[in-house]
Design a protein around this motif. Structure first.
Motif, PDB file in Angstrom:
ATOM      1  N   TRP A   1     -30.481 -59.622 -18.010  1.00 39.34           N
ATOM      2  CA  TRP A   1     -31.210 -58.849 -19.018  1.00 39.34           C
ATOM      3  C   TRP A   1     -31.438 -57.418 -18.533  1.00 39.34           C
ATOM      4  O   TRP A   1     -31.255 -56.450 -19.291  1.00 39.34           O
ATOM      5  CB  TRP A   1     -32.530 -59.546 -19.315  1.00 39.34           C
ATOM      6  N   ALA A   2     -31.821 -57.266 -17.259  1.00 38.70           N
ATOM      7  CA  ALA A   2     -32.059 -55.939 -16.689  1.00 38.70           C
ATOM      8  C   ALA A   2     -30.764 -55.134 -16.602  1.00 38.70           C
ATOM      9  O   ALA A   2     -30.754 -53.924 -16.854  1.00 38.70           O
ATOM     10  CB  ALA A   2     -32.698 -56.065 -15.309  1.00 38.70           C
ATOM     11  N   ALA A   3     -29.678 -55.795 -16.253  1.00 40.06           N
ATOM     12  CA  ALA A   3     -28.394 -55.092 -16.165  1.00 40.06           C
ATOM     13  C   ALA A   3     -27.952 -54.600 -17.530  1.00 40.06           C
ATOM     14  O   ALA A   3     -27.438 -53.478 -17.669  1.00 40.06           O
ATOM     15  CB  ALA A   3     -27.342 -56.025 -15.562  1.00 40.06           C
ATOM     16  N   THR A   4     -28.147 -55.419 -18.556  1.00 43.39           N
ATOM     17  CA  THR A   4     -27.810 -55.004 -19.920  1.00 43.39           C
ATOM     18  C   THR A   4     -28.666 -53.812 -20.344  1.00 43.39           C
ATOM     19  O   THR A   4     -28.169 -52.862 -20.959  1.00 43.39           O
ATOM     20  CB  THR A   4     -28.007 -56.172 -20.893  1.00 43.39           C
ATOM     21  N   ALA A   5     -29.954 -53.856 -20.007  1.00 49.14           N
ATOM     22  CA  ALA A   5     -30.846 -52.740 -20.349  1.00 49.14           C
ATOM     23  C   ALA A   5     -30.364 -51.445 -19.710  1.00 49.14           C
ATOM     24  O   ALA A   5     -30.391 -50.379 -20.334  1.00 49.14           O
ATOM     25  CB  ALA A   5     -32.269 -53.066 -19.899  1.00 49.14           C
ATOM     26  N   SER A   6     -29.909 -51.521 -18.468  1.00 42.63           N
ATOM     27  CA  SER A   6     -29.417 -50.325 -17.779  1.00 42.63           C
ATOM     28  C   SER A   6     -28.173 -49.770 -18.448  1.00 42.63           C
ATOM     29  O   SER A   6     -28.004 -48.546 -18.571  1.00 42.63           O
ATOM     30  CB  SER A   6     -29.118 -50.657 -16.312  1.00 42.63           C
ATOM     31  N   ARG A   7     -27.302 -50.649 -18.908  1.00 44.37           N
ATOM     32  CA  ARG A   7     -26.086 -50.201 -19.587  1.00 44.37           C
ATOM     33  C   ARG A   7     -26.415 -49.526 -20.912  1.00 44.37           C
ATOM     34  O   ARG A   7     -25.807 -48.502 -21.268  1.00 44.37           O
ATOM     35  CB  ARG A   7     -25.141 -51.377 -19.809  1.00 44.37           C
ATOM     36  N   ILE A   8     -27.382 -50.074 -21.632  1.00 46.27           N
ATOM     37  CA  ILE A   8     -27.792 -49.460 -22.900  1.00 46.27           C
ATOM     38  C   ILE A   8     -28.390 -48.084 -22.647  1.00 46.27           C
ATOM     39  O   ILE A   8     -28.069 -47.105 -23.339  1.00 46.27           O
ATOM     40  CB  ILE A   8     -28.795 -50.366 -23.625  1.00 46.27           C
ATOM     41  N   ALA A   9     -29.276 -47.988 -21.657  1.00 47.23           N
ATOM     42  CA  ALA A   9     -29.921 -46.713 -21.341  1.00 47.23           C
ATOM     43  C   ALA A   9     -28.891 -45.663 -20.942  1.00 47.23           C
ATOM     44  O   ALA A   9     -28.971 -44.499 -21.359  1.00 47.23           O
ATOM     45  CB  ALA A   9     -30.945 -46.915 -20.228  1.00 47.23           C
ATOM     46  N   ALA A  10     -27.910 -46.051 -20.131  1.00 44.66           N
ATOM     47  CA  ALA A  10     -26.883 -45.103 -19.703  1.00 44.66           C
ATOM     48  C   ALA A  10     -26.047 -44.634 -20.883  1.00 44.66           C
ATOM     49  O   ALA A  10     -25.690 -43.442 -20.975  1.00 44.66           O
ATOM     50  CB  ALA A  10     -26.000 -45.751 -18.640  1.00 44.66           C
ATOM     51  N   ALA A  11     -25.713 -45.542 -21.793  1.00 42.09           N
ATOM     52  CA  ALA A  11     -24.935 -45.151 -22.967  1.00 42.09           C
ATOM     53  C   ALA A  11     -25.708 -44.179 -23.842  1.00 42.09           C
ATOM     54  O   ALA A  11     -25.145 -43.219 -24.379  1.00 42.09           O
ATOM     55  CB  ALA A  11     -24.545 -46.399 -23.768  1.00 42.09           C
ATOM     56  N   MET A  12     -27.017 -44.402 -23.979  1.00 32.15           N
ATOM     57  CA  MET A  12     -27.831 -43.477 -24.754  1.00 32.15           C
ATOM     58  C   MET A  12     -27.910 -42.115 -24.079  1.00 32.15           C
ATOM     59  O   MET A  12     -27.793 -41.064 -24.730  1.00 32.15           O
ATOM     60  CB  MET A  12     -29.231 -44.053 -24.941  1.00 32.15           C
ATOM     61  N   ALA A  13     -28.108 -42.110 -22.773  1.00 29.44           N
ATOM     62  CA  ALA A  13     -28.274 -40.847 -22.041  1.00 29.44           C
ATOM     63  C   ALA A  13     -26.991 -40.031 -22.009  1.00 29.44           C
ATOM     64  O   ALA A  13     -27.039 -38.808 -21.791  1.00 29.44           O
ATOM     65  CB  ALA A  13     -28.753 -41.132 -20.619  1.00 29.44           C
ATOM     66  N   ALA A  14     -25.855 -40.672 -22.216  1.00 26.63           N
ATOM     67  CA  ALA A  14     -24.581 -39.936 -22.225  1.00 26.63           C
ATOM     68  C   ALA A  14     -24.553 -38.884 -23.327  1.00 26.63           C
ATOM     69  O   ALA A  14     -23.809 -37.902 -23.231  1.00 26.63           O
ATOM     70  CB  ALA A  14     -23.422 -40.905 -22.381  1.00 26.63           C
ATOM     71  N   ASP A  15     -25.359 -39.099 -24.375  1.00 27.99           N
ATOM     72  CA  ASP A  15     -25.418 -38.142 -25.483  1.00 27.99           C
ATOM     73  C   ASP A  15     -26.728 -37.364 -25.501  1.00 27.99           C
ATOM     74  O   ASP A  15     -27.088 -36.774 -26.520  1.00 27.99           O
ATOM     75  CB  ASP A  15     -25.227 -38.873 -26.810  1.00 27.99           C
ATOM     76  N   GLY A  16     -27.443 -37.369 -24.377  1.00 30.23           N
ATOM     77  CA  GLY A  16     -28.695 -36.630 -24.294  1.00 30.23           C
ATOM     78  C   GLY A  16     -29.872 -37.543 -24.037  1.00 30.23           C
ATOM     79  O   GLY A  16     -29.786 -38.756 -24.205  1.00 30.23           O
ATOM     80  N   GLY A  17     -30.978 -36.951 -23.623  1.00 30.71           N
ATOM     81  CA  GLY A  17     -32.151 -37.732 -23.303  1.00 30.71           C
ATOM     82  C   GLY A  17     -32.095 -38.262 -21.884  1.00 30.71           C
ATOM     83  O   GLY A  17     -31.197 -37.926 -21.093  1.00 30.71           O
ATOM     84  N   THR A  18     -33.044 -39.124 -21.522  1.00 33.03           N
ATOM     85  CA  THR A  18     -33.201 -39.598 -20.153  1.00 33.03           C
ATOM     86  C   THR A  18     -33.217 -41.112 -20.092  1.00 33.03           C
ATOM     87  O   THR A  18     -33.973 -41.763 -20.815  1.00 33.03           O
ATOM     88  CB  THR A  18     -34.527 -39.070 -19.552  1.00 33.03           C
ATOM     89  N   ALA A  19     -32.377 -41.681 -19.229  1.00 30.52           N
ATOM     90  CA  ALA A  19     -32.409 -43.116 -18.961  1.00 30.52           C
ATOM     91  C   ALA A  19     -33.469 -43.389 -17.907  1.00 30.52           C
ATOM     92  O   ALA A  19     -33.571 -42.674 -16.918  1.00 30.52           O
ATOM     93  CB  ALA A  19     -31.043 -43.590 -18.486  1.00 30.52           C
ATOM     94  N   HIS A  20     -34.248 -44.444 -18.105  1.00 35.81           N
ATOM     95  CA  HIS A  20     -35.342 -44.758 -17.174  1.00 35.81           C
ATOM     96  C   HIS A  20     -35.109 -46.063 -16.421  1.00 35.81           C
ATOM     97  O   HIS A  20     -35.980 -46.471 -15.649  1.00 35.81           O
ATOM     98  CB  HIS A  20     -36.653 -44.834 -17.939  1.00 35.81           C
ATOM     99  N   VAL A  21     -34.003 -46.721 -16.643  1.00 35.46           N
ATOM    100  CA  VAL A  21     -33.707 -47.974 -15.920  1.00 35.46           C
ATOM    101  C   VAL A  21     -32.289 -47.904 -15.357  1.00 35.46           C
ATOM    102  O   VAL A  21     -31.469 -47.104 -15.798  1.00 35.46           O
ATOM    103  CB  VAL A  21     -33.835 -49.201 -16.852  1.00 35.46           C
TER     104      VAL A  21
END
Length: 207
Positions: free
Chosen positions: A187-207
């Protein structure tokens, strides 16, 4: 805004006045329990219909940002944030590949969302859906907004596993409760992948 009927009454109150309060409504023959996507079977019955509770109990954060638990959460509690939006997930794994919640940073519900944020909402939903689809093996991303529990706008984006057509449609949140849950590590690994994909287009990943 209250919509009144031609006689001057309210549509909602007129509808409630005709309900069988205190009785068990019958299952319609073609109702949800007959659908092949309904997760339960066996002997089921509809709950007794309770009388309206008026005024309705206040939602969490109804009195404004000062009483809102979401407003009080720091950015590191979220998967991803930017200046105006924040994305979170459930603390405990759910019985699906991914479940996230998108909310505005400022304390707004859908009805009072400022025009600038409203214009961003569609593109933000597209970004989050793309991040979930990028996980692979996702057949569809369901977008839900109920709003009965909290006054701070939050939209659920729920990933349905590819090929699991029995989970399609409006019963997906019911399946989420009963299916096996991923491990905390997965679950944590999936969350990190989602955060990184979002941050690729701006904003900040926190996990």
């Amino acid at each position: 805004m209250t919509i009144t009927n031609s006689a001057g009454g309210s549509a909602g109150a007129d509808y409630v006045a005709g309900l069988p309060i205190g009785e068990r409504p019958p299952f319609p023959v073609d109702g949800a329990p007959s659908w092949d996507i309904f997760p339960y079977e066996g002997d089921l019955e509809v709950r007794v219909l309770q009388a309206p509770e008026l005024p309705e109990p206040p939602r969490e954060g109804e009195d404004g940002a000062e009483s809102c638990a979401q407003c009080a959460r720091p950015d590191p509690d979220f998967l991803w944030t930017d200046e105006h939006w924040r994305l979170s997930t459930m603390e405990e794994p759910a019985g699906l590949p991914a479940v996230v919640l998108l909310q505005p940073r400022a304390h707004h519900d859908l009805l009072d969302l400022p025009p600038e944020r409203s214009a961003e909402l569609g593109p933000m939903l597209q970004r989050v859906e793309a991040a979930l689809l990028a996980l692979g093996g996702i057949g569809r991303v369901h977008v839900n907004r109920w709003g009965d529990g909290a006054a701070h706008l939050h939209l659920w984006l729920i990933a349905r596993p590819e090929g699991m057509t029995q989970l399609r449609g409006s019963t997906l949140p019911l399946w989420m409760d009963v299916l096996p849950k991923p491990s905390a590590e997965a679950w944590a690994a999936t969350a990190s992948r989602i955060a990184a994909a979002m941050a690729a287009d701006g904003g900040t990943a926190h996990v």
